[in-house]
Design a protein around this motif. Sequence first.
Motif, PDB file in Angstrom:
ATOM      1  N   ALA A 344       0.829  -1.209   0.000  1.00 60.78           N
ATOM      2  CA  ALA A 344       0.000   0.000   0.000  1.00 60.78           C
ATOM      3  C   ALA A 344       0.856   1.248   0.000  1.00 60.78           C
ATOM      4  O   ALA A 344       0.356   2.343  -0.017  1.00 60.78           O
ATOM      5  CB  ALA A 344      -0.909   0.005   1.220  1.00 60.78           C
TER       6      ALA A 344
ATOM      7  N   ALA B  23      -0.121   3.088 -14.088  1.00 61.06           N
ATOM      8  CA  ALA B  23       0.508   4.310 -13.582  1.00 61.06           C
ATOM      9  C   ALA B  23       1.479   4.897 -14.610  1.00 61.06           C
ATOM     10  O   ALA B  23       1.629   6.110 -14.705  1.00 61.06           O
ATOM     11  CB  ALA B  23       1.226   4.023 -12.283  1.00 61.06           C
ATOM     12  N   ASN B  43      -1.827  15.616 -10.671  1.00 60.80           N
ATOM     13  CA  ASN B  43      -1.818  14.605  -9.620  1.00 60.80           C
ATOM     14  C   ASN B  43      -2.150  13.247 -10.235  1.00 60.80           C
ATOM     15  O   ASN B  43      -3.111  13.119 -10.989  1.00 60.80           O
ATOM     16  CB  ASN B  43      -2.863  14.925  -8.554  1.00 60.80           C
ATOM     17  CG  ASN B  43      -2.517  16.171  -7.762  1.00 60.80           C
ATOM     18  OD1 ASN B  43      -3.349  17.031  -7.562  1.00 60.80           O
ATOM     19  ND2 ASN B  43      -1.274  16.275  -7.337  1.00 60.80           N
ATOM     20  N   GLY B  44      -1.338  12.262  -9.901  1.00 57.76           N
ATOM     21  CA  GLY B  44      -1.600  10.922 -10.412  1.00 57.76           C
ATOM     22  C   GLY B  44      -1.078  10.695 -11.811  1.00 57.76           C
ATOM     23  O   GLY B  44      -1.348   9.673 -12.422  1.00 57.76           O
ATOM     24  N   ALA B  45      -0.291  11.635 -12.335  1.00 59.20           N
ATOM     25  CA  ALA B  45       0.218  11.489 -13.694  1.00 59.20           C
ATOM     26  C   ALA B  45       1.284  10.404 -13.791  1.00 59.20           C
ATOM     27  O   ALA B  45       1.557   9.897 -14.870  1.00 59.20           O
ATOM     28  CB  ALA B  45       0.777  12.821 -14.185  1.00 59.20           C
ATOM     29  N   LYS B  47       4.462  10.738 -11.976  1.00 59.83           N
ATOM     30  CA  LYS B  47       5.800  11.291 -11.721  1.00 59.83           C
ATOM     31  C   LYS B  47       6.516  10.519 -10.611  1.00 59.83           C
ATOM     32  O   LYS B  47       7.637  10.037 -10.783  1.00 59.83           O
ATOM     33  CB  LYS B  47       5.697  12.775 -11.317  1.00 59.83           C
ATOM     34  CG  LYS B  47       4.923  13.634 -12.287  1.00 59.83           C
ATOM     35  CD  LYS B  47       4.789  15.064 -11.798  1.00 59.83           C
ATOM     36  CE  LYS B  47       3.998  15.221 -10.513  1.00 59.83           C
ATOM     37  NZ  LYS B  47       2.557  15.013 -10.589  1.00 59.83           N
ATOM     38  N   GLN B  90       8.146  12.309  -1.657  1.00 63.31           N
ATOM     39  CA  GLN B  90       7.106  13.308  -1.527  1.00 63.31           C
ATOM     40  C   GLN B  90       6.605  13.384  -0.091  1.00 63.31           C
ATOM     41  O   GLN B  90       6.401  14.455   0.457  1.00 63.31           O
ATOM     42  CB  GLN B  90       5.965  12.914  -2.476  1.00 63.31           C
ATOM     43  CG  GLN B  90       4.890  13.937  -2.636  1.00 63.31           C
ATOM     44  CD  GLN B  90       3.950  13.546  -3.778  1.00 63.31           C
ATOM     45  OE1 GLN B  90       4.080  12.491  -4.380  1.00 63.31           O
ATOM     46  NE2 GLN B  90       3.014  14.399  -4.064  1.00 63.31           N
ATOM     47  N   GLU B 171       8.771  16.927  -5.068  1.00 62.01           N
ATOM     48  CA  GLU B 171       8.108  18.048  -4.422  1.00 62.01           C
ATOM     49  C   GLU B 171       8.810  18.498  -3.141  1.00 62.01           C
ATOM     50  O   GLU B 171       8.240  18.476  -2.063  1.00 62.01           O
ATOM     51  CB  GLU B 171       6.646  17.691  -4.118  1.00 62.01           C
ATOM     52  CG  GLU B 171       5.887  17.471  -5.406  1.00 62.01           C
ATOM     53  CD  GLU B 171       4.393  17.410  -5.198  1.00 62.01           C
ATOM     54  OE1 GLU B 171       3.916  18.107  -4.298  1.00 62.01           O
ATOM     55  OE2 GLU B 171       3.742  16.681  -5.941  1.00 62.01           O
ATOM     56  N   HIS B 203       4.880  21.198  -8.428  1.00 62.80           N
ATOM     57  CA  HIS B 203       3.671  21.757  -9.028  1.00 62.80           C
ATOM     58  C   HIS B 203       3.801  23.266  -9.205  1.00 62.80           C
ATOM     59  O   HIS B 203       2.885  23.913  -9.679  1.00 62.80           O
ATOM     60  CB  HIS B 203       2.452  21.428  -8.186  1.00 62.80           C
ATOM     61  CG  HIS B 203       2.101  19.981  -8.235  1.00 62.80           C
ATOM     62  ND1 HIS B 203       1.725  19.362  -9.400  1.00 62.80           N
ATOM     63  CD2 HIS B 203       2.098  19.023  -7.288  1.00 62.80           C
ATOM     64  CE1 HIS B 203       1.492  18.091  -9.157  1.00 62.80           C
ATOM     65  NE2 HIS B 203       1.715  17.851  -7.889  1.00 62.80           N
ATOM     66  N   LEU B 405      -3.322   5.918  -3.520  1.00 59.25           N
ATOM     67  CA  LEU B 405      -3.658   7.116  -4.279  1.00 59.25           C
ATOM     68  C   LEU B 405      -2.434   8.010  -4.406  1.00 59.25           C
ATOM     69  O   LEU B 405      -1.570   8.002  -3.543  1.00 59.25           O
ATOM     70  CB  LEU B 405      -4.768   7.894  -3.557  1.00 59.25           C
ATOM     71  CG  LEU B 405      -6.200   7.619  -3.973  1.00 59.25           C
ATOM     72  CD1 LEU B 405      -6.517   6.145  -3.833  1.00 59.25           C
ATOM     73  CD2 LEU B 405      -7.153   8.444  -3.138  1.00 59.25           C
ATOM     74  N   SER B 406      -2.397   8.805  -5.454  1.00 58.58           N
ATOM     75  CA  SER B 406      -1.287   9.743  -5.582  1.00 58.58           C
ATOM     76  C   SER B 406      -1.466  10.839  -4.546  1.00 58.58           C
ATOM     77  O   SER B 406      -2.545  11.027  -3.986  1.00 58.58           O
ATOM     78  CB  SER B 406      -1.260  10.325  -6.986  1.00 58.58           C
ATOM     79  OG  SER B 406      -2.183  11.391  -7.088  1.00 58.58           O
ATOM     80  N   GLY B 407      -0.366  11.547  -4.278  1.00 56.69           N
ATOM     81  CA  GLY B 407      -0.371  12.546  -3.212  1.00 56.69           C
ATOM     82  C   GLY B 407      -1.512  13.551  -3.324  1.00 56.69           C
ATOM     83  O   GLY B 407      -2.205  13.842  -2.345  1.00 56.69           O
ATOM     84  N   GLY B 408      -1.718  14.055  -4.504  1.00 58.21           N
ATOM     85  CA  GLY B 408      -2.739  15.072  -4.679  1.00 58.21           C
ATOM     86  C   GLY B 408      -4.145  14.512  -4.462  1.00 58.21           C
ATOM     87  O   GLY B 408      -5.016  15.183  -3.899  1.00 58.21           O
TER      88      GLY B 408
HETATM   89  N1  LIG Z   1       1.558   1.834  -4.268  1.00 62.43           N
HETATM   90  C1  LIG Z   1       0.566   2.029  -5.140  1.00 62.43           C
HETATM   91  N2  LIG Z   1      -0.434   1.124  -5.254  1.00 62.43           N
HETATM   92  C2  LIG Z   1      -1.434   1.310  -6.153  1.00 62.43           C
HETATM   93  N3  LIG Z   1      -1.530   2.355  -6.980  1.00 62.43           N
HETATM   94  C3  LIG Z   1      -0.569   3.301  -6.913  1.00 62.43           C
HETATM   95  C4  LIG Z   1       0.518   3.187  -5.997  1.00 62.43           C
HETATM   96  N4  LIG Z   1       1.326   4.264  -6.156  1.00 62.43           N
HETATM   97  C5  LIG Z   1       0.762   5.013  -7.123  1.00 62.43           C
HETATM   98  N5  LIG Z   1      -0.376   4.437  -7.587  1.00 62.43           N
HETATM   99  C6  LIG Z   1      -1.236   4.961  -8.657  1.00 62.43           C
HETATM  100  O1  LIG Z   1      -0.440   5.267  -9.758  1.00 62.43           O
HETATM  101  C7  LIG Z   1      -0.830   6.502 -10.361  1.00 62.43           C
HETATM  102  C8  LIG Z   1       0.353   7.445 -10.436  1.00 62.43           C
HETATM  103  O2  LIG Z   1       0.707   7.855  -9.105  1.00 62.43           O
HETATM  104  P1  LIG Z   1       1.949   8.797  -8.781  1.00 62.43           P
HETATM  105  O3  LIG Z   1       2.106   8.772  -7.308  1.00 62.43           O
HETATM  106  O4  LIG Z   1       3.101   8.392  -9.607  1.00 62.43           O
HETATM  107  O5  LIG Z   1       1.400  10.217  -9.244  1.00 62.43           O
HETATM  108  P2  LIG Z   1       2.152  11.626  -9.192  1.00 62.43           P
HETATM  109  O6  LIG Z   1       2.320  12.058 -10.591  1.00 62.43           O
HETATM  110  O7  LIG Z   1       3.341  11.562  -8.326  1.00 62.43           O
HETATM  111  O8  LIG Z   1       1.003  12.523  -8.532  1.00 62.43           O
HETATM  112  P3  LIG Z   1       1.080  13.634  -7.365  1.00 62.43           P
HETATM  113  O9  LIG Z   1       1.401  14.922  -8.023  1.00 62.43           O
HETATM  114  O10 LIG Z   1      -0.327  13.657  -6.853  1.00 62.43           O
HETATM  115  O11 LIG Z   1       2.060  13.188  -6.360  1.00 62.43           O
HETATM  116  C9  LIG Z   1      -1.987   7.024  -9.537  1.00 62.43           C
HETATM  117  O12 LIG Z   1      -3.187   6.708 -10.201  1.00 62.43           O
HETATM  118  C10 LIG Z   1      -1.909   6.269  -8.240  1.00 62.43           C
HETATM  119  O13 LIG Z   1      -3.186   6.067  -7.715  1.00 62.43           O
END
Ligand SMILES: Nc1ncnc2c1ncn2[C@@H]1O[C@H](COP(=O)(O)OP(=O)(O)OP(=O)(O)O)[C@@H](O)[C@H]1O
Lengths: 345, 500
Positions: A344, B23, B43-45, B47, B90, B171, B203, B405-408
């Motif tokens: 998770a 992802a 968010n969730g892209a 990165k 992050q 970030e 961001h 979920l992603s941070g955002g």
């Molecule tokens: N450990 C995990 N288990 C399941 N899904 C994940 C996991 N980590 C990330 N995801 C999913 O992968 C996708 C990309 O997440 P990521 O954290 O890379 O986004 P991000 O670009 O860093 O966004 P943010 O700007 O919000 O931090 C998201 O849809 C997220 O829900």
Amino acid sequence: MNDDITSASTAHPAPARRGLGAIARSQMRNIAPFLTLIVLIVFFSVVSPSFATLGNVGNILTQVSVTGIIAAGLTFVILCAEIDLSVASIANATGIAVAYFTLQDSYVNIANVPVPGWVAILLALVACSALGVVNAAGLVVIGIPSFIMTLAMMQIAAGISALLVRGQIAYKIPALISTLGSGSVGGIPCIVLVAAFVLLLSHLVLTYTRFGRYVYLVGSNREAAENAGVNVKLILGAVMVISAVCSGIAGMLGVAHFGSAQQNEFDTYLLDSIAAVVVGGTSLFGGRGGIGNTIVGLFVLGVLNNGLDHVNIDSFLKILIRGLILLLALIINVYAQRLRETSAD
Amino acid sequence: MADAPPPILSLVGVSKAFGGVQALQDVDFTLRAGEVHGLVGENGAGKSTMMKIIAGVHADYAGRFLLDGREVRFRSTRDAHAAGIAMVHQELSIAPDLSVAENVFLGTQITNRLGMVQWRRMAQEAESLLARLGVHADPRQQMGDLPIGMQQLVEIARVLFSGARIIILDEPTSALSPPEIARLFSALRHLRAAGRSIVFISHFIDDILSIADTVTVFRNGRKIMTVPAADTTKGGLIQSMIGRGHAELEESYTNDIRLAAPAAGPVVLEADGLCLGRSLRDVSLSVRAGEVVGIYGFMGCGQAELARVLFGKMTPERGSIRVAGRRLRRGGTAGARRAGVAFVPDSRRAMLFHQEPVYKNTSISILGRLSRLFLKPAQERALAQRQIEALRIRPPRVDALLGALSGGNQQKVALAKWLTYPPKVLVLSEPTRGMDVGAKDEVVKIVHGLKAQGLAVVIVSSEPETVLSMADRILVLRKGELVREFADEIVSKDRLLEAA
Ligand SMILES: Nc1ncnc2c1ncn2[C@@H]1O[C@H](COP(=O)(O)OP(=O)(O)OP(=O)(O)O)[C@@H](O)[C@H]1O
Ligand SMILES: [Mg+2]
């Protein structure tokens, strides 16, 4: 809702497209103890013809009942990432208290205070609740870590027991208690029914009530719970009292079951009840697990203890084997936590 | 800059899925020696996911990973460390119970030949490393006692000066004040001059444009483009990040902004003469129903403490707080919640349950309304589903574990719970930290919606944009004192910074 008792409290319906492996990893905590139980049952059934009999099933159920009642309360505490080391002592003190308030035969040389049976039971319940309140106050008001606080309580309750019986053994207890502890209805021992009832009630409270939800959330992230406006101190205090009351009930019934009230008669129950909760897969870090896990843990220990009596091995070796099984369960417990954290993130 | 410094790291056709969530999809990425590579995306892209692959956190992915032209596959963060790759995550990953010095040298303690830890040397070196970032903290102090911005700097210091040649910052500036960011950037420029490569996720498009040599844009798990920073503009980046026209967003808050006329509602929150050690000195404020009050100040100026005091988490030494005329007594956070005060703290870890599903996270504060004797799971989920849709949280499943979920998106979940049963007073601490431009916009909408419902909203932030975009009235906090109030007048980012 998910009604499978062993997983309802912890399982979140798995996302449809997740692989089997991922599900197995995140459910390791529930699967491993259950597999252990199956393996033990199969093993003992094969090696001993007297193990898998109806009569022996009844034995096992009776043997785990007292532990089961204590473990039900302890589950609340461990889910909150706290510990209660005073459960066995409080059980002992409560069992002795109920005898202390019952008229003993003249040859029992105790300066006891006889009162009507229901009053005795009430007083004993008040006594164990009071000890629980002291635990709670130490933990949430003064801020003593539960490990230390309940260690002190373990001594205090043992001291109360000692003072009440002064080395003697009391035999008489209120009729209601002796029925519940040693009677039976329709061939089923009452104590088994009481244990089942306490476990079921605990399960319902933990899974379906607001209080239960708070217990899990306080265990999984105390600060977040506080920031969400949950009265964390109240929850922590409540679980300590619940644990003490469960111990008290177990103590009274245990005295009826053993047929006597004396010092140190519950000593082995501390380890057994903690082991049952942890072997079942409830996380020592809080927030994961539940009564379903505790029931599986109870049976793992119960089957192991009982089964080892059915095979012909050195009785000293049995102690070692129990220790090793406990160690294995602890390793799985910690490992499952780590797996979950990485999956998770 | 040299024309084409050699690539030291490249990813070729990398894909990564978490269960059903894709992802990353077929991503190519190249990092050159001596460059600062900016990474932007909603968010969730994806990165963080890509960077975690590089840093050895995710070992299980498809595609090729070349380091110095040789194919590698890290099994763990340890492998990545050994290859000279270090990352600031992050989410803060510090050890709050250890000292500052121990945190700076986490995992790389200084020992003598006998393997004994040299505490004094460690403390001295920690102090001088931190000084290079302009941080003056006692290295013996417990990490958890530092304000969050300082903690972030300590963690950054650990990674920057670990000797790694590839440094990934996810970030890093979300909790830093403008002067701290300036010092960080000058440290980054030094490292770049020394030939180190840096990946910088943010961001804050302005930050990216000012520090990065190259910028890569992500959207929905795909790489959209990689361009030299000099060849792009803020508008262009936002356009390709979001993938649709977003004219109003381009307009940053450097322009003048006219604050609204004072609200006419009754006073709901009234704080009088709050004092708390050196953090708060005689702070008085009042907030009316339907009013958004922004409290702006640099990190560590006492705004975090103010938010906590308002929510009963800390008890002020002097002063009183009234909610709708009733005095708030020492009831802790539960008492404040009963009085109608809700709080969204600045750290996601401090408000969310990462191992629980989304719906349990959104319902915790309002379980009283969602249950009688027993919980009502169907209602709880339906409510979460509505909130997910209203805030467009991804993935849109009530059962998704929050940690996935992603941070955002996590931040959106933290806000979601106040939508349905609004409290009287909502205290938001850094509400848009870690959010992409589009998501920030959504938070602004949420706050305006809450305001329209008659809530009194207090926004405490060290990001001028956050305060400017939402507040009707702005109070400036400096070293625990309210020094300036902007009301019914024209303000701008510059004037705010000046006042702080
Ligand atoms: N450990 C995990 N288990 C399941 N899904 C994940 C996991 N980590 C990330 N995801 C999913 O992968 C996708 C990309 O997440 P990521 O954290 O890379 O986004 P991000 O670009 O860093 O966004 P943010 O700007 O919000 O931090 C998201 O849809 C997220 O829900
Ligand atoms: Mg991220």
